[in-house]
Write an enzyme that holds these catalytic residues in place. Structure first.
Site, PDB file in Angstrom:
ATOM      1  N   SER A 224       0.847  -1.233   0.078  1.00 38.50           N
ATOM      2  CA  SER A 224       0.027   0.070  -0.141  1.00 38.50           C
ATOM      3  C   SER A 224       0.794   1.300  -0.014  1.00 38.50           C
ATOM      4  CB  SER A 224      -0.887   0.007   1.068  1.00 38.50           C
ATOM      5  OG  SER A 224      -2.094   0.931   0.971  1.00 38.50           O
ATOM      6  N   GLU A 357      -9.403  -5.289  -4.153  1.00 45.34           N
ATOM      7  CA  GLU A 357      -8.698  -4.343  -3.289  1.00 45.34           C
ATOM      8  C   GLU A 357      -9.649  -3.254  -2.394  1.00 45.34           C
ATOM      9  OE1 GLU A 357      -5.580  -4.037  -2.663  1.00 45.34           O
ATOM     10  OE2 GLU A 357      -4.367  -4.869  -4.331  1.00 45.34           O
ATOM     11  N   HIS A 471      -7.595  -5.665  -0.121  1.00 50.38           N
ATOM     12  CA  HIS A 471      -6.504  -5.022   0.235  1.00 50.38           C
ATOM     13  C   HIS A 471      -5.867  -5.716   1.553  1.00 50.38           C
ATOM     14  CE1 HIS A 471      -3.836  -1.635  -0.265  1.00 50.38           C
ATOM     15  NE2 HIS A 471      -3.969  -1.148   1.047  1.00 50.38           N
TER      16      HIS A 471
END
Length: 587
Positions: A224, A357, A471
């Site tokens: 990320s 995600e 995610h």
């Protein structure tokens, strides 16, 4: 009588100190450039031992007048430092990781600590190491939107990688206001968080051999915002020579979930100063700096929280720095420009994204009331780079256009979830892969993680319910999430999830050790690097199953659509493609 009591007191205190130091067991001692450090012996399972060194300071704490300064070298010590516990995390407000995070020592501005985990097979304290008897090093840069997170083992437990003979370094760096406030001044230019990362990487270079590691085989990994940080370091002159490979998971330096524009940084800074009642037009930059270094932490964090809510999760973020400030310059140009110029293309790369995600952010989209925000300002569906850098009327028009793709009439949370998957993560990752092909870059291995867990740590952490792979999920199969899984690894794997953890940690450690995920020849058909014939990626859907795939039509259509929205990225793609075509003609 006074002297007698004082003497007795001193004797008792001295005896207590001596007894404490005498009873502290030093399982393993290493001699860093700053002084001796004691670590513990731990076990990843009943057959695998490793050494942990937790809470090692890697620079002086940035406190008081040094609150926004570049980190300074430590004062050396002579007595052993007992590195038995993680240090406090850096100040932040966490609305990202839910119940995963465990900050046992709380938060403090005195947070510049590293945690080093070393397989017991390592040869410690030797200057005579060569590649044959030294271990590769994986430096993990945590995520958290540049606003939160830590190098703690709650999410980044080393146990899986201890089984694979890889040294792991986790660490804290300054976050949010302290890490990324930019006043474009010589004392607060921005990017302190990135600057901390460079300081840590230099510390690793100086001390690698002490831990039995090879300073020439350092891989940096990030997920990320950590991935965006890794990629930004690939583009920075300041980090040249500090690592030789990189891994980016769900993030790139292409500013799609953040904006690196100085205009955006000023907008955020003015909002922050306004919340503190500081008029930036009436004070000099030095006066503002002085005020900010003297304010209580609670006051600063309250203003930070307001900005984070108004501007979104990625408010204080990396910025293109102006020349001439007092510190090491990290970002000297627009990241898109640097990538297109081929900066960082010679660094081998493992990169990938999760299939769904945006599901991770569904609850955040809800509490931020993004649907109503879109109705008032359609540009909120765009990447922050476009939303804040385009003229307002153009940004609004593009927002309406994009909304038509993701909403069937009225805007919905589910539509925003899908847009986050595409705009923030998959589109920039695919564009970067394409650009690295056009630039004849070093070997690049690409994956999509689509494994659906039997016990999803991300769902459990935030009490989420969704179908797919969101995610952070791939990260939980490379590192051991000790918050939920404890400190022991199942060997041999007992469950399907255990099998995936073993396989993912094997693929990643193979890359760290052997320069490719299979530890075989570079063009291993099980997972070859991307090439100009066709953009292929590894579909990681089941444990121990290799499956290469070309971009499905759904992703091709998504990329084509967003090329039509993002003029800067589209034009850069066209230029690189044409350059590649001309280069091929002359070969």
């Amino acid at each position: 009588m006074f002297y007698t009591v004082s003497s007795v007191t001193l004797i008792l205190i001295g005896s207590a100190i001596y007894a404490e130091s005498f009873t502290k067991k030093c399982d393993v001692l290493v001699k860093l450039d700053s002084g001796p450090v004691c670590g513990r012996e731990e076990s990843a399972n009943k057959n695998t031992k490793y050494f942990s060194f937790q809470g090692i300071p890697y620079a002086k704490p940035p406190v008081g007048a040094r609150r926004f300064s570049e980190l300074e070298p430590l004062e050396p010590w002579s007595e052993p430092f007992y590195a038995y516990e993680e240090g406090p995390a850096c100040p932040s407000r966490d609305i990202t990781y839910g119940s995963i995070t465990v900050k046992r020592k709380g938060m403090s501005e005195n947070c510049i600590y590293a945690n080093v985990f070393v397989p017991a097979s390592a040869t410690l304290n030797s200057d005579e190491l060569c590649e044959d008897n030294s271990l590769p090093i994986l430096v993990n840069i945590h995520g958290g939107g540049f606003q939160t997170g830590s190098g703690n083992r709650d999410l980044h437990g080393p146990e899986l990688l201890m089984l694979k003979d890889v040294i792991v370094v986790n660490f804290n760096y300054r976050l949010a206001i302290f890490g990324y406030l930019s006043l474009a001044s010589h004392k607060i230019p921005g990017n302190n968080g990135l600057r901390d990362m460079v300081t840590l990487l230099k510390w690793v270079q100086r001390n690698a051999k002490v831990f039995g590691g090879d300073p020439k085989r350092v891989t940096i990994l990030g997920e990320s915002a950590g991935a965006a940080s890794v990629h930004l370091l690939m583009l920075s002159r300041a980090s040249k020579g500090l690592f030789n490979k990189a891994i980016i998971m769900s993030g790139t330096a292409i500013p799609n979930f953040y904006s690196s524009s100085p205009i955006y940084a000023k907008y955020i800074a003015d909002m922050f100063l306004g919340e503190l009642g500081i008029n930036s037009t009436e004070l000099t930059s030095d006066e503002i700096h002085q005020t900010l270094t003297e304010l209580p932490l609670d006051d600063i964090m309250r203003a930070n929280d307001v900005v984070q809510y108004k501007a979104g999760l990625t408010s204080f973020v990396p910025v293109v720095e102006k020349e001439g400030h007092d510190y090491t310059r990290i970002i000297d140009d627009d990241p898109i420009t640097l990538i297109s110029q081929g900066v960082g293309k010679d660094i081998p790369l493992l990169m990938g994204f999760n299939k769904d995600e945006g599901e991770y952010f569904k609850w955040i989209i809800t509490i931020y009331n993004v649907v109503d925000r879109y109705k008032n300002n359609p540009a909120v569906i765009l990447s922050p780079r476009l939303a804040y850098e385009l003229p307002p009327q153009e940004a609004s028009a593009k927002g309406i256009f994009v909304g038509k793709r993701y909403f069937d009439g009225e805007p919905t949370v589910d539509g925003f979830v899908k847009s986050v998957t595409d705009i923030y993560f998959q589109y920039p990752m695919i564009k970067l892969a394409q650009w690295r092909i056009f630039l004849n870059s070093a070997p690049t291995y690409f994956y999509e993680f689509s494994y659906e867990s039997d016990f999803s740590i991300t769902k459990r952490a935030n009490w989420l319910s969704y179908k797919g792979t969101a995610h952070v999920e791939d990260l939980t199969y490379v590192f051991h999430t000790t918050t939920f899984l404890g400190s022991q690894v199942s060997v041999p794997p007992k469950t399907r999830d255990d099998q995936m953890r073993d396989w993912m940690s094997t693929l990643f450690s193979n890359y760290v050790r052997c320069n490719n995920p299979t530890c075989n020849k570079r063009d291993d058909p099980r997972w070859p690097p991307i090439n100009e014939e066709e953009l292929m990626f590894q579909v990681i859907k089941e444990p121990n199953v290799n499956k290469m795939s070309s971009l499905p039509k759904q992703l091709e259509d998504m990329v084509e659509f967003h090329d039509g929205v993002d003029d800067q990225v589209r034009m850069q793609s066209e230029i690189l493609k044409e350059q590649k075509k001309k280069h091929s003609m002359y070969q």
